[in-house]
Design a protein around this motif. Structure first.
Motif, PDB file in Angstrom:
ATOM      1  N   VAL A 119       0.851  -1.187   0.000  1.00 41.05           N
ATOM      2  CA  VAL A 119       0.000   0.000   0.000  1.00 41.05           C
ATOM      3  C   VAL A 119       0.890   1.241   0.000  1.00 41.05           C
ATOM      4  N   GLN A 120       0.288   2.391  -0.257  1.00 38.68           N
ATOM      5  CA  GLN A 120       1.052   3.627  -0.326  1.00 38.68           C
ATOM      6  C   GLN A 120       1.146   4.329   1.020  1.00 38.68           C
ATOM      7  N   LYS A 121       0.210   4.066   1.927  1.00 42.21           N
ATOM      8  CA  LYS A 121       0.217   4.722   3.224  1.00 42.21           C
ATOM      9  C   LYS A 121       0.462   3.687   4.321  1.00 42.21           C
ATOM     10  N   PRO A 122       1.389   3.971   5.225  1.00 44.51           N
ATOM     11  CA  PRO A 122       1.723   2.968   6.252  1.00 44.51           C
ATOM     12  C   PRO A 122       0.601   2.699   7.232  1.00 44.51           C
ATOM     13  N   ASP A 123      -0.344   3.635   7.366  1.00 40.74           N
ATOM     14  CA  ASP A 123      -1.428   3.443   8.328  1.00 40.74           C
ATOM     15  C   ASP A 123      -2.683   2.864   7.693  1.00 40.74           C
ATOM     16  N   ALA A 124      -2.576   2.362   6.450  1.00 45.62           N
ATOM     17  CA  ALA A 124      -3.732   1.758   5.799  1.00 45.62           C
ATOM     18  C   ALA A 124      -4.175   0.514   6.559  1.00 45.62           C
ATOM     19  N   LYS A 125      -5.475   0.319   6.658  1.00 49.09           N
ATOM     20  CA  LYS A 125      -6.033  -0.806   7.393  1.00 49.09           C
ATOM     21  C   LYS A 125      -6.487  -1.884   6.405  1.00 49.09           C
ATOM     22  N   PRO A 126      -5.737  -2.975   6.283  1.00 47.13           N
ATOM     23  CA  PRO A 126      -6.134  -4.020   5.335  1.00 47.13           C
ATOM     24  C   PRO A 126      -7.459  -4.655   5.728  1.00 47.13           C
ATOM     25  N   ALA A 127      -8.269  -4.961   4.707  1.00 45.77           N
ATOM     26  CA  ALA A 127      -9.560  -5.606   4.952  1.00 45.77           C
ATOM     27  C   ALA A 127      -9.462  -7.122   4.804  1.00 45.77           C
ATOM     28  N   TRP A 128      -8.319  -7.627   4.401  1.00 42.91           N
ATOM     29  CA  TRP A 128      -8.156  -9.062   4.172  1.00 42.91           C
ATOM     30  C   TRP A 128      -8.234  -9.808   5.494  1.00 42.91           C
ATOM     31  N   THR A 129      -8.998 -10.884   5.520  1.00 43.82           N
ATOM     32  CA  THR A 129      -9.197 -11.635   6.761  1.00 43.82           C
ATOM     33  C   THR A 129      -8.684 -13.064   6.688  1.00 43.82           C
ATOM     34  N   GLY A 130      -8.112 -13.464   5.561  1.00 45.97           N
ATOM     35  CA  GLY A 130      -7.566 -14.801   5.446  1.00 45.97           C
ATOM     36  C   GLY A 130      -8.067 -15.523   4.218  1.00 45.97           C
ATOM     37  N   GLY A 131      -7.663 -16.789   4.106  1.00 52.13           N
ATOM     38  CA  GLY A 131      -8.047 -17.601   2.961  1.00 52.13           C
ATOM     39  C   GLY A 131      -6.839 -18.322   2.385  1.00 52.13           C
ATOM     40  N   GLN A 132      -7.048 -18.966   1.249  1.00 52.41           N
ATOM     41  CA  GLN A 132      -5.974 -19.682   0.576  1.00 52.41           C
ATOM     42  C   GLN A 132      -5.054 -18.685  -0.129  1.00 52.41           C
ATOM     43  N   VAL A 133      -3.759 -18.855   0.024  1.00 49.47           N
ATOM     44  CA  VAL A 133      -2.775 -17.938  -0.556  1.00 49.47           C
ATOM     45  C   VAL A 133      -1.709 -18.745  -1.282  1.00 49.47           C
ATOM     46  N   ARG A 134      -1.395 -18.290  -2.486  1.00 50.29           N
ATOM     47  CA  ARG A 134      -0.300 -18.877  -3.251  1.00 50.29           C
ATOM     48  C   ARG A 134       0.764 -17.819  -3.492  1.00 50.29           C
ATOM     49  N   GLY A 135       2.013 -18.252  -3.480  1.00 53.31           N
ATOM     50  CA  GLY A 135       3.092 -17.295  -3.692  1.00 53.31           C
ATOM     51  C   GLY A 135       4.438 -17.974  -3.621  1.00 53.31           C
ATOM     52  N   TRP A 136       5.391 -17.283  -3.019  1.00 48.65           N
ATOM     53  CA  TRP A 136       6.767 -17.780  -2.956  1.00 48.65           C
ATOM     54  C   TRP A 136       7.286 -17.690  -1.519  1.00 48.65           C
ATOM     55  N   ILE A 137       8.098 -18.644  -1.161  1.00 48.90           N
ATOM     56  CA  ILE A 137       8.654 -18.699   0.196  1.00 48.90           C
ATOM     57  C   ILE A 137       9.810 -17.703   0.322  1.00 48.90           C
ATOM     58  N   ALA A 138       9.759 -16.898   1.354  1.00 56.14           N
ATOM     59  CA  ALA A 138      10.848 -15.964   1.666  1.00 56.14           C
ATOM     60  C   ALA A 138      11.079 -16.018   3.175  1.00 56.14           C
ATOM     61  N   GLU A 139      11.820 -15.052   3.679  1.00 57.08           N
ATOM     62  CA  GLU A 139      12.062 -14.927   5.116  1.00 57.08           C
ATOM     63  C   GLU A 139      11.472 -13.620   5.605  1.00 57.08           C
ATOM     64  N   GLU A 140      11.101 -13.598   6.865  1.00 50.00           N
ATOM     65  CA  GLU A 140      10.589 -12.370   7.456  1.00 50.00           C
ATOM     66  C   GLU A 140      11.672 -11.290   7.458  1.00 50.00           C
ATOM     67  N   PRO A 141      11.300 -10.001   7.511  1.00 44.16           N
ATOM     68  CA  PRO A 141      12.303  -8.923   7.576  1.00 44.16           C
ATOM     69  C   PRO A 141      13.251  -9.127   8.755  1.00 44.16           C
ATOM     70  N   ASP A 142      14.507  -8.849   8.509  1.00 43.46           N
ATOM     71  CA  ASP A 142      15.546  -9.104   9.505  1.00 43.46           C
ATOM     72  C   ASP A 142      15.813  -7.843  10.316  1.00 43.46           C
ATOM     73  N   HIS A 143      15.389  -7.846  11.569  1.00 41.92           N
ATOM     74  CA  HIS A 143      15.652  -6.731  12.477  1.00 41.92           C
ATOM     75  C   HIS A 143      16.595  -7.148  13.606  1.00 41.92           C
ATOM     76  N   ARG A 144      17.293  -8.244  13.435  1.00 42.94           N
ATOM     77  CA  ARG A 144      18.220  -8.710  14.460  1.00 42.94           C
ATOM     78  C   ARG A 144      19.457  -7.817  14.481  1.00 42.94           C
ATOM     79  N   SER A 145      19.982  -7.574  15.647  1.00 46.54           N
ATOM     80  CA  SER A 145      21.175  -6.750  15.765  1.00 46.54           C
ATOM     81  C   SER A 145      22.411  -7.534  15.317  1.00 46.54           C
ATOM     82  N   LEU A 146      23.423  -6.793  14.884  1.00 47.27           N
ATOM     83  CA  LEU A 146      24.669  -7.428  14.469  1.00 47.27           C
ATOM     84  C   LEU A 146      25.310  -8.167  15.639  1.00 47.27           C
ATOM     85  N   LEU A 147      25.170  -7.620  16.850  1.00 44.20           N
ATOM     86  CA  LEU A 147      25.785  -8.240  18.023  1.00 44.20           C
ATOM     87  C   LEU A 147      25.184  -9.612  18.294  1.00 44.20           C
ATOM     88  N   THR A 148      23.848  -9.716  18.246  1.00 43.89           N
ATOM     89  CA  THR A 148      23.224 -11.011  18.518  1.00 43.89           C
ATOM     90  C   THR A 148      23.569 -12.030  17.440  1.00 43.89           C
TER      91      THR A 148
END
Length: 218
Positions: A119-148
């Motif tokens: 979406v274009q605005k970070p505060d947009a409220k998605p109306a999607w509530t679930g269901g069957q989804v097809r796509g590609w496997i990735a990893e969640e965004p990485d917010h881990r610190s370099l130290l850890t």
């Protein structure tokens, strides 16, 4: 007496040992980053060919094996229990904010993450509530610190499905690619080696500037 000989003779024992230990740690971290660079390059080479392979079952647990990264997959989101917002890119190349749904996939278990769309605005409220989804496997965004990550205490990244199609009002997210995975280990290695060299130089200059005792020959 030569200046270098004077510096070597005047090195204080305890501070010198501390500096040498710190330099050794920096060099070890640089070598570790070079090793990680080789491992990351091998992983990316494998993952780059995965998107053209047949679909696989969605991995329920972290970490995502390299042979599953970017593979086509699908899952059923029973209900959305939460949302995350991350900066990202849409399939048409435009930038925006990825809406990541935290899905329940059963009565128990870790659930699943789904990048539903952009979406274009970070505060947009998605109306999607679930269901069957097809796509590609990735990893969640990485917010881990370099130290850890360096200490081995970082939790592995959870799998995340990038939906191929987006609900109304959203753009499909960009298809995951090996080109989007950062591989900065060489730069990190150079930084650690640079820090080690600077630490040695600064310490030797500090020792050289210490006042000479009156009894020391010049």
């Amino acid at each position: 007496m030569f200046e270098s000989e004077y510096i070597m003779r005047r090195l204080p024992l305890i501070p010198t040992l501390i500096v040498l230990a710190a330099v050794a740690v920096m060099i070890a971290l640089g070598c570790w980053q070079l090793q990680r660079r080789s491992e990351k390059e091998a992983m990316l080479a494998l993952a780059a060919a995965n998107s053209g392979k047949p679909a696989v079952s969605y991995p329920a647990m972290a970490p995502v094996p390299p042979d599953l990264l970017f593979r086509p997959s699908s899952l059923h989101c029973l209900r959305v229990v939460g949302w995350r917002t991350e900066a990202g890119r849409a399939a048409d190349g435009s930038t925006g904010y990825r809406q990541i749904a935290e899905c329940a996939t059963g009565a128990e278990g870790p659930g699943a993450l789904v990048t539903v769309g952009v979406v274009q605005k970070p505060d947009a409220k998605p109306a999607w509530t679930g269901g069957q989804v097809r796509g590609w496997i990735a990893e969640e965004p990485d917010h881990r610190s370099l130290l850890t990550r360096m200490t081995g205490k970082a939790m592995p990244l959870r799998p995340m499905l990038i939906a191929a199609q987006a609900p109304a009002g959203m753009k499909p997210a960009a298809r995951p690619s090996a080109a989007d995975v950062p591989n900065n280990h060489l730069a990190y290695a150079v930084q650690w080696f640079f820090f080690a060299a600077v630490a040695v130089i600064i310490y030797l200059l500090a020792v050289a500037k210490r006042p000479r005792p009156p009894s020391d020959p010049t």
